[in-house]
Design a protein around this motif. Structure first.
Motif, PDB file in Angstrom:
ATOM      1  N   VAL A 111      -1.198  73.333  12.710  1.00 40.39           N
ATOM      2  CA  VAL A 111      -1.900  72.453  11.762  1.00 40.39           C
ATOM      3  C   VAL A 111      -1.161  72.495  10.426  1.00 40.39           C
ATOM      4  CG1 VAL A 111      -4.110  72.930  12.894  1.00 40.39           C
ATOM      5  CG2 VAL A 111      -3.471  74.219  10.848  1.00 40.39           C
ATOM      6  N   SER A 112      -1.413  71.490   9.590  1.00 38.19           N
ATOM      7  CA  SER A 112      -0.824  71.435   8.254  1.00 38.19           C
ATOM      8  C   SER A 112      -1.892  71.053   7.248  1.00 38.19           C
ATOM      9  CB  SER A 112       0.312  70.401   8.199  1.00 38.19           C
ATOM     10  OG  SER A 112       1.392  70.781   9.026  1.00 38.19           O
ATOM     11  N   ALA A 113      -1.698  71.524   6.016  1.00 41.44           N
ATOM     12  CA  ALA A 113      -2.563  71.127   4.906  1.00 41.44           C
ATOM     13  C   ALA A 113      -1.899  69.953   4.203  1.00 41.44           C
ATOM     14  CB  ALA A 113      -2.758  72.297   3.945  1.00 41.44           C
ATOM     15  N   LEU A 114      -2.375  68.755   4.487  1.00 38.31           N
ATOM     16  CA  LEU A 114      -1.794  67.547   3.901  1.00 38.31           C
ATOM     17  C   LEU A 114      -2.404  67.315   2.524  1.00 38.31           C
ATOM     18  CD1 LEU A 114      -1.724  65.148   6.993  1.00 38.31           C
ATOM     19  CD2 LEU A 114      -0.041  66.854   6.266  1.00 38.31           C
ATOM     20  N   SER A 115      -1.546  67.205   1.511  1.00 36.00           N
ATOM     21  CA  SER A 115      -2.009  67.060   0.139  1.00 36.00           C
ATOM     22  C   SER A 115      -2.542  65.661  -0.116  1.00 36.00           C
ATOM     23  CB  SER A 115      -0.857  67.352  -0.826  1.00 36.00           C
ATOM     24  OG  SER A 115       0.121  66.312  -0.742  1.00 36.00           O
ATOM     25  N   ALA A 116      -3.190  65.493  -1.264  1.00 34.58           N
ATOM     26  CA  ALA A 116      -3.688  64.173  -1.650  1.00 34.58           C
ATOM     27  C   ALA A 116      -2.536  63.187  -1.821  1.00 34.58           C
ATOM     28  CB  ALA A 116      -4.492  64.279  -2.940  1.00 34.58           C
ATOM     29  N   GLY A 117      -1.391  63.671  -2.332  1.00 36.55           N
ATOM     30  CA  GLY A 117      -0.225  62.800  -2.462  1.00 36.55           C
ATOM     31  C   GLY A 117       0.282  62.335  -1.112  1.00 36.55           C
ATOM     32  N   THR A 118       0.299  63.235  -0.126  1.00 32.06           N
ATOM     33  CA  THR A 118       0.715  62.867   1.225  1.00 32.06           C
ATOM     34  C   THR A 118      -0.256  61.860   1.837  1.00 32.06           C
ATOM     35  OG1 THR A 118       1.935  64.904   1.690  1.00 32.06           O
ATOM     36  CG2 THR A 118       0.960  63.775   3.580  1.00 32.06           C
ATOM     37  N   GLU A 119      -1.541  62.054   1.601  1.00 28.86           N
ATOM     38  CA  GLU A 119      -2.529  61.116   2.138  1.00 28.86           C
ATOM     39  C   GLU A 119      -2.264  59.695   1.635  1.00 28.86           C
ATOM     40  OE1 GLU A 119      -7.313  60.130   1.781  1.00 28.86           O
ATOM     41  OE2 GLU A 119      -6.599  62.136   1.274  1.00 28.86           O
ATOM     42  N   ARG A 120      -1.955  59.547   0.352  1.00 33.27           N
ATOM     43  CA  ARG A 120      -1.663  58.219  -0.194  1.00 33.27           C
ATOM     44  C   ARG A 120      -0.440  57.611   0.483  1.00 33.27           C
ATOM     45  NH1 ARG A 120      -2.389  60.662  -5.309  1.00 33.27           N
ATOM     46  NH2 ARG A 120      -0.154  60.468  -5.656  1.00 33.27           N
ATOM     47  N   TYR A 121       0.572  58.441   0.732  1.00 35.88           N
ATOM     48  CA  TYR A 121       1.784  57.966   1.403  1.00 35.88           C
ATOM     49  C   TYR A 121       1.462  57.494   2.824  1.00 35.88           C
ATOM     50  CZ  TYR A 121       6.425  58.398   3.623  1.00 35.88           C
ATOM     51  OH  TYR A 121       7.581  58.186   4.326  1.00 35.88           O
ATOM     52  N   LEU A 122       0.700  58.279   3.558  1.00 35.98           N
ATOM     53  CA  LEU A 122       0.355  57.912   4.927  1.00 35.98           C
ATOM     54  C   LEU A 122      -0.552  56.683   4.968  1.00 35.98           C
ATOM     55  CD1 LEU A 122      -0.170  61.465   6.480  1.00 35.98           C
ATOM     56  CD2 LEU A 122       1.860  60.009   6.581  1.00 35.98           C
ATOM     57  N   GLN A 123      -1.342  56.499   3.930  1.00 38.80           N
ATOM     58  CA  GLN A 123      -2.128  55.258   3.822  1.00 38.80           C
ATOM     59  C   GLN A 123      -1.191  54.057   3.724  1.00 38.80           C
ATOM     60  OE1 GLN A 123      -5.314  54.576   4.048  1.00 38.80           O
ATOM     61  NE2 GLN A 123      -6.590  56.226   3.251  1.00 38.80           N
ATOM     62  N   LEU A 125       1.784  53.761   4.812  1.00 40.24           N
ATOM     63  CA  LEU A 125       2.476  53.558   6.079  1.00 40.24           C
ATOM     64  C   LEU A 125       1.553  53.008   7.165  1.00 40.24           C
ATOM     65  CD1 LEU A 125       4.679  56.797   6.308  1.00 40.24           C
ATOM     66  CD2 LEU A 125       5.380  54.520   5.538  1.00 40.24           C
ATOM     67  N   GLY A 126       0.246  53.020   6.912  1.00 43.28           N
ATOM     68  CA  GLY A 126      -0.706  52.538   7.908  1.00 43.28           C
ATOM     69  C   GLY A 126      -1.086  53.579   8.933  1.00 43.28           C
ATOM     70  N   ALA A 127      -0.708  54.859   8.707  1.00 42.88           N
ATOM     71  CA  ALA A 127      -0.992  55.907   9.690  1.00 42.88           C
ATOM     72  C   ALA A 127      -2.312  56.616   9.429  1.00 42.88           C
ATOM     73  CB  ALA A 127       0.146  56.938   9.697  1.00 42.88           C
ATOM     74  N   TRP A 128      -2.803  56.564   8.187  1.00 42.26           N
ATOM     75  CA  TRP A 128      -4.001  57.354   7.885  1.00 42.26           C
ATOM     76  C   TRP A 128      -5.237  56.895   8.653  1.00 42.26           C
ATOM     77  CZ3 TRP A 128      -4.050  62.011   6.112  1.00 42.26           C
ATOM     78  CH2 TRP A 128      -5.278  62.597   5.781  1.00 42.26           C
ATOM     79  N   PRO A 129      -5.483  55.605   8.839  1.00 45.08           N
ATOM     80  CA  PRO A 129      -6.657  55.223   9.636  1.00 45.08           C
ATOM     81  C   PRO A 129      -6.641  55.808  11.045  1.00 45.08           C
ATOM     82  CG  PRO A 129      -5.839  53.337   8.411  1.00 45.08           C
ATOM     83  CD  PRO A 129      -4.819  54.424   8.245  1.00 45.08           C
ATOM     84  N   GLN A 130      -5.448  55.874  11.669  1.00 46.75           N
ATOM     85  CA  GLN A 130      -5.373  56.477  13.003  1.00 46.75           C
ATOM     86  C   GLN A 130      -5.662  57.972  12.953  1.00 46.75           C
ATOM     87  OE1 GLN A 130      -3.293  54.172  11.827  1.00 46.75           O
ATOM     88  NE2 GLN A 130      -2.191  53.089  13.442  1.00 46.75           N
ATOM     89  N   ILE A 131      -5.182  58.652  11.903  1.00 47.28           N
ATOM     90  CA  ILE A 131      -5.475  60.075  11.759  1.00 47.28           C
ATOM     91  C   ILE A 131      -6.976  60.283  11.617  1.00 47.28           C
ATOM     92  CG2 ILE A 131      -5.233  62.044  10.183  1.00 47.28           C
ATOM     93  CD1 ILE A 131      -2.373  61.084   9.624  1.00 47.28           C
ATOM     94  N   SER A 132      -7.611  59.488  10.771  1.00 48.14           N
ATOM     95  CA  SER A 132      -9.058  59.616  10.560  1.00 48.14           C
ATOM     96  C   SER A 132      -9.839  59.318  11.835  1.00 48.14           C
ATOM     97  CB  SER A 132      -9.508  58.665   9.444  1.00 48.14           C
ATOM     98  OG  SER A 132      -8.873  58.993   8.222  1.00 48.14           O
ATOM     99  N   ALA A 133      -9.308  58.398  12.652  1.00 51.75           N
ATOM    100  CA  ALA A 133      -9.990  58.055  13.897  1.00 51.75           C
ATOM    101  C   ALA A 133      -9.853  59.158  14.939  1.00 51.75           C
ATOM    102  CB  ALA A 133      -9.434  56.742  14.453  1.00 51.75           C
ATOM    103  N   MET A 134      -8.858  60.006  14.778  1.00 54.71           N
ATOM    104  CA  MET A 134      -8.713  61.151  15.687  1.00 54.71           C
ATOM    105  C   MET A 134      -9.433  62.349  15.074  1.00 54.71           C
ATOM    106  SD  MET A 134      -4.854  60.629  17.306  1.00 54.71           S
ATOM    107  CE  MET A 134      -4.013  59.981  15.842  1.00 54.71           C
ATOM    108  N   ARG A 135      -8.693  63.243  14.390  1.00 54.85           N
ATOM    109  CA  ARG A 135      -9.358  64.415  13.822  1.00 54.85           C
ATOM    110  C   ARG A 135      -8.667  64.825  12.527  1.00 54.85           C
ATOM    111  NH1 ARG A 135     -10.095  67.453  19.545  1.00 54.85           N
ATOM    112  NH2 ARG A 135      -7.950  68.106  19.192  1.00 54.85           N
ATOM    113  N   SER A 136      -9.450  65.073  11.495  1.00 54.71           N
ATOM    114  CA  SER A 136      -8.955  65.645  10.254  1.00 54.71           C
ATOM    115  C   SER A 136     -10.130  66.287   9.543  1.00 54.71           C
ATOM    116  CB  SER A 136      -8.305  64.577   9.359  1.00 54.71           C
ATOM    117  OG  SER A 136      -9.274  63.651   8.898  1.00 54.71           O
TER     118      SER A 136
END
Length: 431
Positions: free
Chosen positions: A51-63, A65-76
């Protein structure tokens, strides 16, 4: 058969897949090569031990890229607080009240909803593969490795282990700490092996999902708790967590040889009392930890990103966040090179990438080593210094919040006092 691209990214882990997605969104023709097959996900299985601790800055980046909704739909798992304290008992401990050496960082003090998310690596990687595959300009070549690299004045050619050849203006090595691309490009590495290793344990505990991640520091190394998600209907009133135990290799070998029941009892006895009651151990694994830094970030038509360029002590889980910052910076420089009508391997742009990222990565390396040197010993003056430091952090909310913003990826500079301390650490000048 030879296929032509603008850029070939070797390594489709989290950083490589993110970079490929971003480059595809910018209109580049990109191939991504990785030995592993596409990562899977089953919501009914136990969590990935990595597992990794994804920072708030990383979350904005993944948003973006369009990847954050898929992460939220799985597990975080969102965490709002982060706590650290010194668990070393020593006569000097009596000089300061114990509560003054316990520091908690809280998102509420930063007017933020949270500090970050704990996410399984396989979840983040799967979401990024999905984002990459959704880009028309990105081709994912899974299950293949790199056997050879040739660099000519105008082109780089990669030969894969199935005989396929790929040509591109630029090759990105995002293939981890043991980078094959880095080796083929002749880029050296400075490496420092720590005396400790780390054991990661996936476990269930009794209670709701926590919103705090913490580390208690012992002379043998920290012991950390990272909350994960609910254990579901099958295990009502239980949640998953990832535990990290840093210690000498011989001690971790002893722990790994224990049965699950014995290890469970050992953890409850040896971890800080804040650890909730564990009910089950699902998996365990240990790995050596090292700090390493490439002697340069590019050579000819090859450039490095993520763990291929640098690895750090995983004390605060910042390695992948640094890698994502590399990806963003490199994408920006390549976009500017194309806008200027220049070769993507043009030295001024790759040099600019290194000039931006090497100092930033070095600062985080130094910060993590500062904690390592301060907390991994029983020397009385150092013990007093770290207790005074934790007490000061508790008493000075402005300084504490500056450190938090740096760790969250919201600020790119260490606080001045911490920066001065890191510059005085022994043996780090060559970084």
């Amino acid at each position: 058969m030879t296929q032509a691209y603008d850029i070939v990214v070797v390594g489709a882990g989290m950083v490589g897949a993110a970079l490929a997605t971003g480059l595809g969104q910018d209109g580049f023709r990109v191939a991504v090569v990785d030995r592993a097959p596409a990562p899977g996900f089953d919501p009914d299985t136990a969590p990935d031990i990595r597992v990794s601790a994804l920072s708030a800055g990383t979350e904005r980046y993944l948003q973006r890229l369009g990847a954050w909704p898929q992460i939220s739909a799985m597990r975080s798992t969102r965490y709002r607080r982060l706590a650290v304290w010194d668990e070393t008992r020593h006569p000097l401990s009596t000089l300061l009240p114990r509560q003054l050496t316990e520091v908690e960082f809280d998102a509420a003090n930063l007017d933020c909803a949270h500090l970050g998310h704990i996410v399984e690596n396989s979840v983040t990687q799967r979401a990024l593969w999905q984002a990459a595959e959704a880009e028309p300009g990105v081709t994912v070549l899974a299950g293949r490795g790199v056997s050879a690299l040739e660099q000519d004045p105008d082109i780089a050619t990669l030969t894969l282990d199935d005989g396929q050849r790929l040509q591109a203006q630029l090759v990105v090595g995002a293939d981890g700490g043991q980078s094959r691309v880095r080796e083929l490009a002749g880029i050296g590495i400075a490496r420092n092996q720590y005396q400790q290793q780390a054991m990661v344990i996936s476990a269930r505990y009794r209670g709701p999902v926590a919103d705090i991640t913490w580390q208690g520091f012992y002379p043998s190394g920290p012991r950390a708790f990272l909350p994960l998600h609910s254990a579901g209907e099958q295990y009502p009133d239980e949640s998953w967590a990832s535990l990290v135990w840093y210690d000498a290799p011989a001690e971790l070998a002893r722990l790994k040889a224990l049965t699950n029941t014995e290890l469970l009892a050992e953890i409850q006895r040896s971890f800080p009392p804040q650890l909730p009651a564990l009910t089950h151990i699902e998996a365990r694994a240990s790995f050596p930890i090292a700090r390493q830094h490439a002697t340069r970030y590019f050579s000819g038509r090859v450039v490095l990103a993520g763990d291929a360029a640098h690895t750090i002590n995983p004390l605060a889980g910042q390695g992948v966040n640094l890698g994502f910052q590399d990806a963003q910076c490199l994408q920006d420089q390549l976009r500017e090179a194309r806008r200027a009508g220049l070769d993507l391997a043009s030295e001024p742009w790759l040099r600019r990438y290194e000039q931006l990222r090497r100092p930033a990565n070095r600062r985080m390396m130094l910060a993590m080593d500062l904690f390592y040197h301060l907390f991994s010993n029983r020397i009385p003056p150092v013990h007093l210094l770290r207790n005074l430091g934790l007490g000061a952090a508790r008493a000075l909310p402005l300084a504490r919040n500056q450190v938090t913003r740096y760790a969250m990826g919201l600020d790119d500079q260490l606080p001045a006092a911490l920066k001065k301390l890191t510059e005085r650490l022994p043996g780090l000048g060559r970084l």
